[in-house]
Design an enzyme around this catalytic site. Structure first.
Site, PDB file in Angstrom:
ATOM      1  N   CYS A  97       0.816  -1.212   0.000  1.00 49.45           N
ATOM      2  CA  CYS A  97       0.000   0.000   0.000  1.00 49.45           C
ATOM      3  C   CYS A  97       0.853   1.268   0.000  1.00 49.45           C
ATOM      4  O   CYS A  97       1.759   1.400   0.820  1.00 49.45           O
ATOM      5  CB  CYS A  97      -0.926   0.010   1.216  1.00 49.45           C
ATOM      6  N   GLN A 157     -19.507  -9.096   9.904  1.00 49.84           N
ATOM      7  CA  GLN A 157     -18.101  -9.406   9.695  1.00 49.84           C
ATOM      8  C   GLN A 157     -17.678  -8.912   8.310  1.00 49.84           C
ATOM      9  O   GLN A 157     -18.369  -9.169   7.322  1.00 49.84           O
ATOM     10  CB  GLN A 157     -17.862 -10.914   9.795  1.00 49.84           C
ATOM     11  N   PHE A 212     -25.248 -12.400  21.856  1.00 48.15           N
ATOM     12  CA  PHE A 212     -24.563 -11.395  21.036  1.00 48.15           C
ATOM     13  C   PHE A 212     -24.783 -11.743  19.561  1.00 48.15           C
ATOM     14  O   PHE A 212     -23.843 -11.809  18.770  1.00 48.15           O
ATOM     15  CB  PHE A 212     -23.069 -11.323  21.359  1.00 48.15           C
ATOM     16  N   ASP A 250     -29.611  -6.410  27.791  1.00 49.14           N
ATOM     17  CA  ASP A 250     -28.265  -5.989  28.179  1.00 49.14           C
ATOM     18  C   ASP A 250     -27.568  -7.208  28.764  1.00 49.14           C
ATOM     19  O   ASP A 250     -27.847  -7.621  29.895  1.00 49.14           O
ATOM     20  CB  ASP A 250     -28.344  -4.861  29.201  1.00 49.14           C
ATOM     21  N   CYS A 259     -13.055 -11.967  19.248  1.00 45.56           N
ATOM     22  CA  CYS A 259     -12.209 -11.011  18.527  1.00 45.56           C
ATOM     23  C   CYS A 259     -11.128 -10.451  19.442  1.00 45.56           C
ATOM     24  O   CYS A 259     -10.430  -9.508  19.086  1.00 45.56           O
ATOM     25  CB  CYS A 259     -13.055  -9.882  17.945  1.00 45.56           C
TER      26      CYS A 259
END
Length: 458
Positions: free
Chosen positions: A83, A291, A320, A368, A414
């Protein structure tokens, strides 16, 4: 004589004289690690086995941070960054490292963190093959920031600079899907032709199964001439262009919508079995988390299905759950799937996706997941559990594991550090880690994702 306070210079932030160091390894954030007078020294940009010249930028009691000024002995792992914006843009930080070396580092970093923080002794038969794909042009979505310079009357389009809030102007991005990368330069030129360019926010680009989408955030209503200009640009580029206002409302500029309130949403497909048959369609809107590496996401979903092995008589909980990335294909194989998400807008989109796919054994709930779940109606005995939390992990949710008692838990992470911490909670409640795999979701960066399978042993 009057005296005035004068702040002393912060010596810990001053550049030191140049030093020569030997780099021995990388930390989990991709910085080189060296030793100097009993201190650990972190050197971003340096690679193992390199001898480097550095200057300290920050010094603490037990460690220091240093700026790389020269590489005296080059590692065999080093490669030339592709890059042209690599030194300015903060999006990637490992392009100077060969791709396979990146993956070997991430695999070992994951294992080391799990051994150190999770209290595991991982033998080879527990390590699953890494999920990996293309090293370049893998991102199907990106958000570019805009900055308007009042003096030059120029709109800047790009990404955040490394360790800065400033914007690096970008003309291409080699980790973005090629059609998206090719849009950056013409989009910047065309946005600068608008009368309302001072009131433009970010630009989101998405490559979906049903075409290329661009969402332009605006802070004020666009004049009719700007709308026409943007519609013509979108037509020429053959993209779907949406405008998002301060209330997050969407309007479609091109193609012309069926009515004032209708918009076309991007979607992707998910196979619901190991034979990669087309299974379900997952729509999403700007602001919804999905994703960004489509090929890797597909492989993760397939691995989750294989590890959980959902059966037609089983009740499965997906915490989640987002817009249904795992819930939708799971529902094609189980008796009942329950998805729970903390963001109300994503719960609504997930419900819409269940209807879109005619899945009547799938329900979604808002909660929550870091709070008290005692009175949640969906909380109870389940057969299997899938977790896909944000970086903070699922520590609070796992406190309710004794009420669920699933036979298997698949944890998609993650952040290996929070996964390692949460592994202890699972171990304490009778679960053993039986499979762990690295997921290379973001090649050319230090980010490590992982999937872990836990099975109930007591």
């Amino acid at each position: 004589m009057a005296q005035f306070f004068k702040a002393k210079p912060n010596k810990s932030k001053q550049l030191s004289s140049k030093l020569s160091l030997k780099v021995t390894q990388l930390d989990h954030l991709g910085a080189g690690i060296a030793q100097y007078q009993g201190k650990v020294v972190f050197v971003p940009g340096a690679l193992p086995d390199e001898e480097v010249t550095v200057q300290f930028t920050e010094q603490k009691k037990s460690y220091a941070k240093a700026k790389l000024t020269k590489i005296e002995q080059v590692s065999s792992q080093r490669t030339e960054p592709v890059c042209p914006h690599y030194q300015q843009c903060g999006g990637c930080n490992l392009q100077h490292m060969a791709l396979e070396a990146q993956r070997e580092h991430k695999q070992q970093a994951l294992i080391d963190l799990m051994n150190k923080l999770g209290g595991n002794a991982l033998d080879d038969n527990k390590i699953a093959p890494a999920i990996k794909g293309e090293g370049w042009h893998y991102r199907r979505r990106a958000r570019l920031a805009t900055v308007f310079n009042k003096n030059t009357q120029h709109l800047q389009l790009g990404f955040r600079q490394s360790a800065s809030s400033k914007i690096a102007t970008i003309t291409q991005c080699d980790v973005l899907a090629k059609p998206l990368s090719d849009l950056i330069k013409p989009f910047a030129a065309n946005l600068n032709q608008l009368k309302s360019k001072a009131s433009l926010g970010h630009l989101e680009l998405t490559q979906a199964e049903n075409g290329i989408f661009a969402v332009l955030r605006v802070t004020k209503r666009l004049p009719a001439s700007d709308t026409r200009w943007l519609a013509e640009f979108a037509a020429n580029q053959k993209i779907t262009l949406l405008i998002q206002d301060n209330d997050n409302s969407l309007s479609q500029i091109y193609p012309e919508p069926l009515d004032e309130t209708s918009v076309t949403l991007p979607h992707y497909l998910l196979a619901s079995d190991d034979n990669n048959n087309q299974g379900v369609t997952c729509e999403f809107t700007p602001g919804n988390f999905v994703q960004v590496n489509g090929a890797i996401n597909h492989a993760m979903v397939q691995q989750a299905l294989t590890w959980l092995a959902p059966q037609k008589d089983e009740r499965i909980l997906d915490l989640f759950c987002g817009v249904g990335n795992f819930s939708l294909p799971l529902a094609s194989n189980a008796q009942q799937v329950i998805g729970v998400e903390g963001v109300p807008e994503m719960v609504q989109q997930a419900k819409a996706n269940a209807q879109l796919n005619h899945l009547t054994n799938l329900s979604f709930h808002h909660a929550d997941l870091s709070a008290d779940l005692t009175h949640e109606k969906w909380l109870g005995k389940i057969d299997k559990l899938l977790l896909d939390p944000a970086r903070a992990g699922a520590f609070e949710s796992l406190q309710w594991l004794h009420k669920m008692r699933p036979k298997k838990v698949v944890y998609v992470s993650c952040n290996p550090a929070s996964l390692a911490r949460d592994t202890k909670v699972l171990n304490e409640q009778g679960y053993q880690l039986t499979r762990l795999g690295m997921v290379d979701m973001f090649p050319q960066t230090h980010h490590i994702e992982a999937m872990a399978l836990f099975e109930l042993t007591v």
